[in-house]
Design a protein around this motif. Structure first.
Motif, PDB file in Angstrom:
ATOM      1  N   ILE A 220       0.833  -1.203   0.000  1.00 31.58           N
ATOM      2  CA  ILE A 220       0.000   0.000   0.000  1.00 31.58           C
ATOM      3  C   ILE A 220       0.868   1.254   0.000  1.00 31.58           C
ATOM      4  N   MET A 221       1.916   1.250   0.816  1.00 36.58           N
ATOM      5  CA  MET A 221       2.771   2.440   0.927  1.00 36.58           C
ATOM      6  C   MET A 221       3.596   2.678  -0.331  1.00 36.58           C
ATOM      7  N   ASN A 222       3.634   1.679  -1.213  1.00 34.41           N
ATOM      8  CA  ASN A 222       4.374   1.833  -2.461  1.00 34.41           C
ATOM      9  C   ASN A 222       3.463   1.936  -3.681  1.00 34.41           C
ATOM     10  N   GLY A 223       2.158   2.128  -3.445  1.00 33.53           N
ATOM     11  CA  GLY A 223       1.287   2.435  -4.574  1.00 33.53           C
ATOM     12  C   GLY A 223       0.077   1.551  -4.790  1.00 33.53           C
ATOM     13  N   ALA A 224      -0.011   0.390  -4.123  1.00 34.00           N
ATOM     14  CA  ALA A 224      -1.201  -0.450  -4.282  1.00 34.00           C
ATOM     15  C   ALA A 224      -2.399   0.277  -3.686  1.00 34.00           C
ATOM     16  N   ARG A 225      -3.558   0.196  -4.330  1.00 36.32           N
ATOM     17  CA  ARG A 225      -4.738   0.885  -3.824  1.00 36.32           C
ATOM     18  C   ARG A 225      -5.928  -0.053  -3.656  1.00 36.32           C
ATOM     19  N   GLN A 226      -5.639  -1.343  -3.639  1.00 39.82           N
ATOM     20  CA  GLN A 226      -6.644  -2.318  -3.231  1.00 39.82           C
ATOM     21  C   GLN A 226      -5.927  -3.366  -2.390  1.00 39.82           C
ATOM     22  N   ALA A 227      -6.566  -3.792  -1.294  1.00 40.62           N
ATOM     23  CA  ALA A 227      -5.996  -4.838  -0.442  1.00 40.62           C
ATOM     24  C   ALA A 227      -6.985  -5.987  -0.356  1.00 40.62           C
ATOM     25  N   GLU A 228      -6.527  -7.202  -0.642  1.00 41.28           N
ATOM     26  CA  GLU A 228      -7.369  -8.390  -0.578  1.00 41.28           C
ATOM     27  C   GLU A 228      -7.138  -9.055   0.775  1.00 41.28           C
ATOM     28  N   VAL A 229      -8.207  -9.207   1.532  1.00 43.60           N
ATOM     29  CA  VAL A 229      -8.125  -9.560   2.944  1.00 43.60           C
ATOM     30  C   VAL A 229      -9.246 -10.525   3.311  1.00 43.60           C
TER      31      VAL A 229
END
Length: 500
Positions: A220-229
């Motif tokens: 996320i801190m490097n550019g991902a804008r979706q997290a699969e959880v």
């Protein structure tokens, strides 16, 4: 202004792949509605081509929820995509999630292929899915072990083919956080479609080395804008990234500058609902939702908390839905109090089901000083066994020091009564032997786990069993203040699942 992180919940797909945790369609709808209330952006509802049950669940979940996007998983296979599109026909917002392995290991051993052919198959799958839906997500399976330069070529190709989201899974949980973060950063810098906003990157991290959440945050801190959880971090092997951990990390660390749509006060009830329906207890020291997450036993810690809670707590329990002023349930509590507490925990019951649950609640409350959340969730789920063909009528066990354990059991099998007795090496062994004297099948107990769901000697214990019958493994669950009864109920639960 903060950036927006989309929360993609795969509890009902990846999470449900845990052995023994399968849900029926009604239960999946209950979880999906709770996820909607929680504020999840995308719900991965299943893998439609894998089974008629998964196909039907995607259809019914699509009907049951309103604003979240409903996602269906496929392989890079046209038939998979056709079936997924059909299953999504009632979804208000729909997404097809297709993909293929990209690591050299997968390319060589899983597909017996080469890098160029994999790119061709990836592009073809995205273009085919685009015929059905505008929102297509592509997953590069085992991206964590895929060489970055080649991975960038794959991502570039699928974005040009129309993918709106590209999932970068650490499928085996192998990456270190700085390694995974660097991978996301490399893709952001080397794929023009990402920097141009044509697609976003997603993380999907597994917890084999205990780094799923750390890797997700690094991504996320490097550019991902979706997290699969998943809720409670459940999933294949050691599990997936925990939704609750990601949401609260971003809430506590405002400096990261990234927000989610999650209503964090619904985290705890959602956790308990999933734990109850999947018969999968949350470990006591689990971050955010474990029963000890806000407990302080050290004298130094207790002293500090009493002086100022912030000395040892970085979160307010109320922020995750833990109300330390909750109504205490006892034998003097009425139906309204029970219904209220169940509603707080995400369970809505009325009518005859509430009456039946209340009667069981009174029986349990007579045995205990106080009935806790896990107890009432167990009671609320007990009616799922009402339709079972085999039911326990009674169980009497004699045991003690220097005395051989003897059990007498009564079963109701499709309305017909049966009785048997047996001796054994301890009360559980005697009870199961008596059960087998009635159910005369070649069954082998493969796994037997006892777990207290709370701390007191009068609390409910959970028993999980795995029984082998006719070369198939069946998982059963029982819960009771008497652990011998819980063990027999777990065994009966397995029997009721036997394929006819």
């Amino acid at each position: 202004m903060s950036d927006r992180l989309f929360i993609f919940d795969t509890t009902l797909r990846d999470g449900e792949q845990v052995p023994g945790c399968q849900l029926n369609t009604v239960e999946k709808i209950q979880v999906a509605r709770q996820l909607e209330a929680l504020g999840v952006d995308i719900i991965e509802a299943g893998f439609p081509v894998s089974s008629p049950g998964d196909f039907n669940s995607v259809i019914e979940i699509s009907k049951a929820v309103t604003w979240p996007t409903i996602c269906a998983l496929t392989r890079a296979v046209q038939k998979d995509i056709d079936v997924a599109a059909e299953a999504l026909q009632y979804a208000k917002h729909k997404r097809i999630h297709t993909g293929i392995g990209t690591s050299d290991s997968h390319i060589r051993y899983k597909f017996n292929s080469n890098r160029e052919e994999i790119i061709e198959r990836a592009v073809a799958a995205v273009k085919y899915a685009k015929k059905y839906v505008e929102d297509v997500e592509f997953y590069a399976e085992d991206a964590g072990r895929t060489e970055n330069e080649y991975l960038a070529r794959v991502v570039d190709a699928v974005v040009k083919a129309g993918a709106t989201v590209v999932n970068i899974p650490d499928t085996t949980g192998y990456c270190l956080p700085q390694e995974f973060g660097a991978k996301i950063k490399y893709l952001m810098e080397h794929v023009d479609g990402l920097s141009a906003g044509k697609a976003i990157l997603s993380t999907h991290c597994h917890n084999d080395l205990g780094m799923a959440t750390a890797n997700t945050i690094a991504g996320i801190m490097n550019g991902a804008r979706q997290a699969e959880v998943t809720i409670n971090g459940i999933g294949e092997r050691a599990g997936n990234t925990s939704l609750e951990e990601v949401a609260m990390i971003l809430k506590c660390h405002k400096g990261i500058g990234i927000d989610t749509n999650i209503n964090t006060q619904k985290i705890y009830p959602t956790s308990r609902l999933v734990s109850s329906l999947m018969n999968m207890p949350v470990q006591p020291n689990k971050a955010i939702v474990g029963r000890n997450a806000f407990a302080h036993s050290s004298g130094i810690h207790q002293d500090g908390v009493l002086k100022n809670v912030q000395t040892y707590e970085i979160m307010n329990p109320k922020d995750v839905g833990i109300d330390d002023n909750a109504i205490v349930l006892t034998a003097r509590s009425g139906r309204a109090a029970l219904k209220h507490r169940l509603n707080v925990l995400g369970v809505e019951i009325d009518g005859e089901r509430l009456d039946a649950t209340y009667q069981e609640f009174l029986k349990l409350a007579d045995k205990k000083k106080e009935v806790n959340d896990d107890d009432i969730l167990m009671l609320a789920g007990a009616d799922r066994a009402a339709a079972h063909a085999v039911k326990l009528d009674y169980l009497q066990v004699t045991t003690g020091m220097g005395v051989k354990s003897v059990a007498c059991i009564g079963l109701d099998i499709a309305g017909e009564k049966f009785e048997a007795s047996a001796s054994g090496n301890g009360p559980v062994d005697a009870a199961i032997r008596a059960l087998k004297n009635i159910i005369k099948r070649q069954m082998v107990l493969k796994e037997f786990t006892i777990q207290a769901i709370s701390k007191g000697s009068d609390d409910v214990g959970k028993v999980h069993m795995q029984v082998e019958y006719d070369d198939h493994l069946y998982y059963g669950f029982g819960a009771n203040t008497d652990i011998v009864t819980a063990s027999v109920e777990a065994y009966i639960d397995c029997i009721n699942k036997f394929k006819k």
